[in-house]
Design a protein around this motif. Sequence first.
Motif, PDB file in Angstrom:
ATOM      1  N   GLN A 366       0.821  -1.210   0.000  1.00  0.00           N
ATOM      2  CA  GLN A 366       0.000   0.000   0.000  1.00  0.00           C
ATOM      3  C   GLN A 366       0.855   1.261   0.000  1.00  0.00           C
ATOM      4  OE1 GLN A 366      -2.419   0.534   3.491  1.00  0.00           O
ATOM      5  NE2 GLN A 366      -3.516   2.301   2.647  1.00  0.00           N
ATOM      6  N   GLU A 367       1.821   1.331   0.897  1.00  0.00           N
ATOM      7  CA  GLU A 367       2.643   2.540   0.996  1.00  0.00           C
ATOM      8  C   GLU A 367       3.514   2.742  -0.251  1.00  0.00           C
ATOM      9  OE1 GLU A 367       2.234   4.802   3.120  1.00  0.00           O
ATOM     10  OE2 GLU A 367       0.933   3.729   4.526  1.00  0.00           O
ATOM     11  N   THR A 368       3.923   1.649  -0.880  1.00  0.00           N
ATOM     12  CA  THR A 368       4.688   1.777  -2.119  1.00  0.00           C
ATOM     13  C   THR A 368       3.810   2.332  -3.230  1.00  0.00           C
ATOM     14  OG1 THR A 368       6.074  -0.108  -1.473  1.00  0.00           O
ATOM     15  CG2 THR A 368       6.118   0.536  -3.794  1.00  0.00           C
ATOM     16  N   ALA A 369       2.566   1.853  -3.325  1.00  0.00           N
ATOM     17  CA  ALA A 369       1.651   2.352  -4.349  1.00  0.00           C
ATOM     18  C   ALA A 369       1.291   3.812  -4.110  1.00  0.00           C
ATOM     19  CB  ALA A 369       0.382   1.491  -4.374  1.00  0.00           C
ATOM     20  N   ILE A 370       1.227   4.221  -2.858  1.00  0.00           N
ATOM     21  CA  ILE A 370       0.929   5.628  -2.546  1.00  0.00           C
ATOM     22  C   ILE A 370       2.091   6.525  -2.948  1.00  0.00           C
ATOM     23  CG2 ILE A 370       0.621   7.269  -0.641  1.00  0.00           C
ATOM     24  CD1 ILE A 370      -0.980   5.078   0.818  1.00  0.00           C
ATOM     25  N   SER A 371       3.307   6.125  -2.602  1.00  0.00           N
ATOM     26  CA  SER A 371       4.475   6.977  -2.852  1.00  0.00           C
ATOM     27  C   SER A 371       4.950   6.948  -4.294  1.00  0.00           C
ATOM     28  CB  SER A 371       5.638   6.546  -1.941  1.00  0.00           C
ATOM     29  OG  SER A 371       5.333   6.794  -0.590  1.00  0.00           O
ATOM     30  N   LEU A 372       4.623   5.874  -5.014  1.00  0.00           N
ATOM     31  CA  LEU A 372       5.069   5.725  -6.401  1.00  0.00           C
ATOM     32  C   LEU A 372       3.860   5.476  -7.299  1.00  0.00           C
ATOM     33  CD1 LEU A 372       8.060   3.354  -5.607  1.00  0.00           C
ATOM     34  CD2 LEU A 372       8.265   5.723  -6.350  1.00  0.00           C
ATOM     35  N   PRO A 373       2.999   6.496  -7.476  1.00  0.00           N
ATOM     36  CA  PRO A 373       1.745   6.279  -8.200  1.00  0.00           C
ATOM     37  C   PRO A 373       1.926   6.093  -9.706  1.00  0.00           C
ATOM     38  CG  PRO A 373       1.985   8.589  -7.647  1.00  0.00           C
ATOM     39  CD  PRO A 373       3.118   7.876  -6.962  1.00  0.00           C
ATOM     40  N   ARG A 374       3.020   6.610 -10.267  1.00  0.00           N
ATOM     41  CA  ARG A 374       3.199   6.547 -11.724  1.00  0.00           C
ATOM     42  C   ARG A 374       4.528   5.860 -12.060  1.00  0.00           C
ATOM     43  NH1 ARG A 374      -0.059   9.272 -14.964  1.00  0.00           N
ATOM     44  NH2 ARG A 374       1.564   9.402 -16.573  1.00  0.00           N
ATOM     45  N   ILE A 375       4.509   4.537 -11.987  1.00  0.00           N
ATOM     46  CA  ILE A 375       5.700   3.769 -12.330  1.00  0.00           C
ATOM     47  C   ILE A 375       5.303   2.635 -13.261  1.00  0.00           C
ATOM     48  CG2 ILE A 375       7.046   4.290 -10.269  1.00  0.00           C
ATOM     49  CD1 ILE A 375       6.114   1.623  -9.090  1.00  0.00           C
ATOM     50  N   GLN A 376       6.292   2.099 -13.953  1.00  0.00           N
ATOM     51  CA  GLN A 376       6.056   0.945 -14.818  1.00  0.00           C
ATOM     52  C   GLN A 376       7.241  -0.005 -14.713  1.00  0.00           C
ATOM     53  OE1 GLN A 376       5.617   2.681 -18.682  1.00  0.00           O
ATOM     54  NE2 GLN A 376       7.821   2.987 -18.987  1.00  0.00           N
ATOM     55  N   LEU A 377       6.978  -1.278 -14.997  1.00  0.00           N
ATOM     56  CA  LEU A 377       8.041  -2.270 -14.940  1.00  0.00           C
ATOM     57  C   LEU A 377       9.095  -1.977 -15.996  1.00  0.00           C
ATOM     58  CD1 LEU A 377       6.419  -5.793 -14.461  1.00  0.00           C
ATOM     59  CD2 LEU A 377       8.045  -4.669 -12.945  1.00  0.00           C
ATOM     60  N   ARG A 378      10.344  -2.021 -15.585  1.00  0.00           N
ATOM     61  CA  ARG A 378      11.446  -1.869 -16.528  1.00  0.00           C
ATOM     62  C   ARG A 378      11.861  -3.233 -17.078  1.00  0.00           C
ATOM     63  NH1 ARG A 378      15.305   2.317 -17.024  1.00  0.00           N
ATOM     64  NH2 ARG A 378      16.588   1.839 -18.859  1.00  0.00           N
ATOM     65  N   ASP A 379      11.730  -4.265 -16.247  1.00  0.00           N
ATOM     66  CA  ASP A 379      12.090  -5.622 -16.643  1.00  0.00           C
ATOM     67  C   ASP A 379      10.882  -6.519 -16.421  1.00  0.00           C
ATOM     68  OD1 ASP A 379      13.175  -8.072 -17.159  1.00  0.00           O
ATOM     69  OD2 ASP A 379      14.678  -8.031 -15.572  1.00  0.00           O
ATOM     70  N   VAL A 380      10.246  -6.924 -17.507  1.00  0.00           N
ATOM     71  CA  VAL A 380       9.023  -7.736 -17.393  1.00  0.00           C
ATOM     72  C   VAL A 380       9.334  -9.224 -17.294  1.00  0.00           C
ATOM     73  CG1 VAL A 380       7.629  -6.045 -18.627  1.00  0.00           C
ATOM     74  CG2 VAL A 380       8.764  -7.871 -19.910  1.00  0.00           C
ATOM     75  N   ASN A 381      10.605  -9.594 -17.389  1.00  0.00           N
ATOM     76  CA  ASN A 381      10.984 -11.003 -17.312  1.00  0.00           C
ATOM     77  C   ASN A 381      12.201 -11.171 -16.405  1.00  0.00           C
ATOM     78  OD1 ASN A 381      10.871 -13.765 -17.890  1.00  0.00           O
ATOM     79  ND2 ASN A 381      12.293 -13.545 -19.621  1.00  0.00           N
ATOM     80  N   PRO A 382      12.051 -10.867 -15.118  1.00  0.00           N
ATOM     81  CA  PRO A 382      13.202 -10.955 -14.208  1.00  0.00           C
ATOM     82  C   PRO A 382      13.563 -12.390 -13.887  1.00  0.00           C
ATOM     83  CG  PRO A 382      11.219 -10.517 -12.964  1.00  0.00           C
ATOM     84  CD  PRO A 382      10.820 -10.486 -14.414  1.00  0.00           C
TER      85      PRO A 382
END
Length: 406
Positions: A366-382
Amino acid sequence: MNPTPTTTGPAQPLAESPGQWQSSEQPRCPYMVVRDPDMVREVLHRPDVFSPANALVAVTPLAGPALRVLQRVRFALPPVLASNDTDTHAGIRKIVAGFFTPATVAAMEPRIRELAQEAARNAADQLVRSGPVDLVQTVAAFPPAIVMLELLGLPVRDLADLKRWSLDSMELFWGWPDEARQLELAHSAAESYLWLRKLVAESLTAPGCNLFKSLAEHGLSTPEICSLGYFLLIAGQETTTQLISTTLFRLLEESNPVDWKDAASGEGSRSAVRHVLATESSVPTWRRVAAHDTNIAGSQISAGTEIVLELSGNHTTRPAQTRGSSPRTQEAQHKPPTTYGLVFGSGIHRCLGAKLAELEAAIIVQETAISLPRIQLRDVNPDWIRLLSFQAPRTVVVAAQPLGPH
């Protein structure tokens, strides 16, 4: 985690038929694999018949060089809690359970949120200053370790070492390392065991209450306390880190039914975490061994049969998520193969930290989603941690999401 293992070779993907071995066309799995939830529950509720004695035994036999490294530091893990099938289990479990009561866990919520908010802010700052961020290292790794040590009344120190030791020990005892890799991992396990033994010695004379002192007062020896502490300090925090990591990855991959925006709410984060617990928890399987000839669901089982129980979905058998697939297809892909109620085990060996792990994961997500509302995966196959009983992405690297047109 007995250095004298009893099984050989990597386990294959779980058999489709409950309680059956792999077919003769496939490499033979050294375990009887039980997937049916009712059968899993029955096994867990018959500990006198299906013993936990093999729960911590090394999956891959440890070769001579690795064993000698462990023996030099008097590495010993006598059965105390998770692998204890004797009458002493109940009394020891009661001592440990006293540190994980519902009231104690609830009282930790403000501290967990404080740590989660600090970690999320640091991740957001790093994203602005230097670009892509690995959420495993910035938000998932350290709060669970801090919480576990504080909850047990132990000093919070050497966190980076503790995280490294945890992953190494998981690989050594639940993975399939070759002899050269075993030797590397054995040196790490020996280092962590020496650290733990020193911590136990300090704790026995430290002021106030702590788990190790309570266990000593109950009558446990130093090797027994070290055995319990070795497993608890790994499982008590690293599996929570892995649960958080998988939840963050699936949310950002958009394969979790909850979207990233909704994960910023308490209800949304809890739902996201529960979905991961049911479909691909960080501890998807656990082991038992038949103590004597018996049967289950009408099938005869010989004494000594090694059993793997599926507690939740397994990453290696989970259908690949395809972006753009229909909601109905997505629903079918995410249908839990086992029930949520088995995720933390069942019966007298059920995970004592279940409520704590779920609470920590939900708050940190929850706190990560609040603090980082506009992010996207850089690596979709880790790369993934894929061990017999543990699974999670090793990294969840994200970047700032480009702003859309105004």
